[in-house]
Design an enzyme around this catalytic site. Sequence first.
Site, short mmCIF file in Angstrom:
data_model
loop_
_atom_site.label_atom_id
_atom_site.label_comp_id
_atom_site.label_asym_id
_atom_site.label_seq_id
_atom_site.Cartn_x
_atom_site.Cartn_y
_atom_site.Cartn_z
N LYS A 260 4.43 26.16 -14.86
CA LYS A 260 3.08 25.69 -15.20
C LYS A 260 3.06 25.18 -16.63
O LYS A 260 3.87 25.61 -17.45
CB LYS A 260 2.10 26.87 -15.11
CG LYS A 260 1.79 27.34 -13.72
CD LYS A 260 0.79 28.49 -13.78
CE LYS A 260 0.47 29.01 -12.40
NZ LYS A 260 -0.23 28.06 -11.54
N ARG A 334 1.23 32.44 -1.32
CA ARG A 334 1.25 32.36 0.14
C ARG A 334 2.56 32.90 0.71
O ARG A 334 2.60 33.34 1.85
CB ARG A 334 0.97 30.91 0.58
CG ARG A 334 1.97 29.91 0.12
CD ARG A 334 1.45 28.47 0.19
NE ARG A 334 0.45 28.21 -0.85
CZ ARG A 334 -0.18 27.05 -1.00
NH1 ARG A 334 0.05 26.06 -0.17
NH2 ARG A 334 -1.07 26.87 -1.97
N1 BES Z 1 -2.03 31.43 -9.08
C1 BES Z 1 -2.09 30.04 -8.79
C2 BES Z 1 -3.49 29.57 -8.46
C3 BES Z 1 -4.49 29.61 -9.57
C4 BES Z 1 -4.65 28.55 -10.43
C5 BES Z 1 -5.31 30.71 -9.73
C6 BES Z 1 -5.59 28.60 -11.44
C7 BES Z 1 -6.25 30.76 -10.73
C8 BES Z 1 -6.38 29.71 -11.59
C9 BES Z 1 -1.20 29.71 -7.59
O1 BES Z 1 -0.08 30.50 -7.43
C10 BES Z 1 -0.74 28.30 -7.77
O2 BES Z 1 -0.14 28.03 -8.75
N2 BES Z 1 -1.08 27.45 -6.82
C11 BES Z 1 -0.72 26.08 -6.88
C12 BES Z 1 -0.37 25.63 -5.49
C13 BES Z 1 0.27 24.26 -5.43
C14 BES Z 1 1.60 24.27 -6.13
C15 BES Z 1 0.42 23.86 -3.99
C16 BES Z 1 -1.91 25.29 -7.44
O3 BES Z 1 -3.05 25.64 -7.15
O4 BES Z 1 -1.67 24.35 -8.18
ZN ZN Z 2 1.59 29.82 -8.58
#
Ligand code: BES
Ligand code: ZN
Length: 482
Positions: A260, A334
Site C-alpha cells: 500500500k 477474503r
Molecule cells: N484492508 C483493506 C481494505 C480497507 C481499505 C479497509 C481502506 C479500510 C480502509 C483490504 O485488505 C484491501 O486492501 N483491499 C483492497 C482490495 C483490492 C486489492 C482488490 C482494496 O480495497 O483496495
Molecule cells: Zn489488503
Amino acid sequence: MCYEDKKLFYEELKLIEKLLKCKISKTGLEDFEGKEKQTVLIYTGENRIILSGLGLKKDLTLEKVRKATARGVKKTRSLKIKKIAIEILQDQTLEGVQIEDIARAETISSLLALYSFDKYFTKKDSKDSKGIKEIMLFSQYHSLEKYSKEIERGIYTGCIIGESTNFARDLGNEPSNIIYPESLANLVSKRQKERNYSVEILDKQKLTKLKMGGVLEVARGSSREPRFLILKYNGGAKNEKPIVIVGKGVTFDSGGISIKPSAGMALMKVDMGGGAAVIGVFEAISQLKLKQNVIGLIPCVENMPSGNSFKPGDVITAYNGMTIEVDNTDAEGRLILADALSYASKYSPKYVIDMATLTGASIVAIGSVASIIMGNDQDLVNKLIAAGEQTYDRVWQLPLWDEYDRMINSEIADVKNTGQSRQAGTIMGGMFLKRFIGNYPWAHIDIAATAMRDSESDYDPKNATGSGVRLVTQFLMNECKK
Ligand code: BES
Ligand code: ZN
Ligand code: ZN
C-alpha cells in the site's frame, strides 16, 4: 435535552429551575434555542447545566436523542467534573420506541461519546474524560415511576453494550506491535476466565494440519505466526443450531508484496476491526446472558512483504480444497475468510454472519455513515438491516448477482482474488466469499467504511469505532425475543 418548540423549550427550563432550585437567565442561555447541534453550558452555583438541542418535536428520532446526548456529554470533557446526570427524555411518540430503548440509547451514546484512547501518553492531563466517576440518568416526571423496571433494564443493557463497543475500539486502536495474532489470542483467552465464553486457539501447526491455505499463505511474509480463534458461547438449548459470526483479524495490513502507499497505512492496524467486533459481541452477549448458541471464528494474520511472502500470481489452496489465484496480495482479507467460512460448515449453523474491513471501494460507495451488507438469504439480510436501523450501526445492501461471478474467474485456478479493475470492488469481495460458503444462510458485512474514521463525529471517535458490535448484538437480542 430541549426541544426547539417554544412552549416545550420554556417548560423544560422551568422544570430544571425547579429541580435544581436555580434561575436560568436569558444571558446564560446565550443563543441557545434548542435547535439540533446547539449546546450551551450554564453555571448555577454548585451545579453546571448543559442544555443540548433536539430540534422540533415533530422531527424527533431516536438517533437525534443519541446525538444530543453525545454532544451534551462531550461538552463536559474540558471541565473538571466527577459526576454527570443525564435526563431521560420522556417521549412516547416515537413509533416502536419504548422508554427502555431511550434509556439504553442514551446510556450507550454517553459511554461511546466519553471514549478516549490515551494509555500511551506518559503525562496524564485533565482534558480527557477519565475524571468522570459517575453517570446518572434521571427523569423529572413522576409518571415515569411505573416504568422504573424498563428504565433500569435499558441502562443495564446499555452499559454492557456501550462498554463492549469501547472494548472493541481499544483492540482496534492498539498498535500492531502490541496486538498481533499471538498476543490477540492470549488476550482473548485471558478474557474467557472472567466471562462466560470459551476460546480455542489453533496455532500454525494445527492450521497446517487442517490445510488452512488462505490463513497460512497470507501470514507467510510476517515474522508473526497466524492464529485462528474459535469462541464459543452456549446460552441456548444443547441441540439448538448455533449462529456463527466470523471476523477478519488482519492485525496489520501493509498490502504485502502489492504494498500500500505509505499515507494512511498506519490505520491498517485496525484491519482486525471485524475480529474485534466479534470479540465485542461475545463480551456483550455473555454478560447479557442471551439464550442463544453462538460461535465466533477469527482468523488472525499480519500481512507483510518479505522474502518469504506469498506473491501475485501464486496459486493457493483454501481449507475446502478450492484453488485461488492470488492476483493481488492486498486482497488478503477474503483469503483468510475463505478458510473461516468453509470451516463454519462444521457447526451446521443456523446463520453465518461475517464482518470484515474488506474493501476501500465500500468507502467510495457509501462513505463512513454505514457498512455494506450482502448475502444469500434476504430474510437474514433484512433482519440485520432492521437491527442496524434500531442501533444506527447501519448497513446498506448491495447485490450478489450472478452476472458478477465470471469477473472473478481465473485462467489457472478455480477463482481469482480480484475482479476487473475499477468495477464493483465491494461486490467482488462478496462474490469471492460466496464461492466458499457452505449450505447455510449467510450475510457478509463489509465494515471498511465504518470501522476506522479519520475524524470524530458525535459518539464516534477518530480511529477505531467498534462498528458491528451494536449491530450484531442487537440482531442476536432480537433473535432471542422470538
Ligand atoms: N484492508 C483493506 C481494505 C480497507 C481499505 C479497509 C481502506 C479500510 C480502509 C483490504 O485488505 C484491501 O486492501 N483491499 C483492497 C482490495 C483490492 C486489492 C482488490 C482494496 O480495497 O483496495
Ligand atoms: Zn489488503
Ligand atoms: Zn485488509
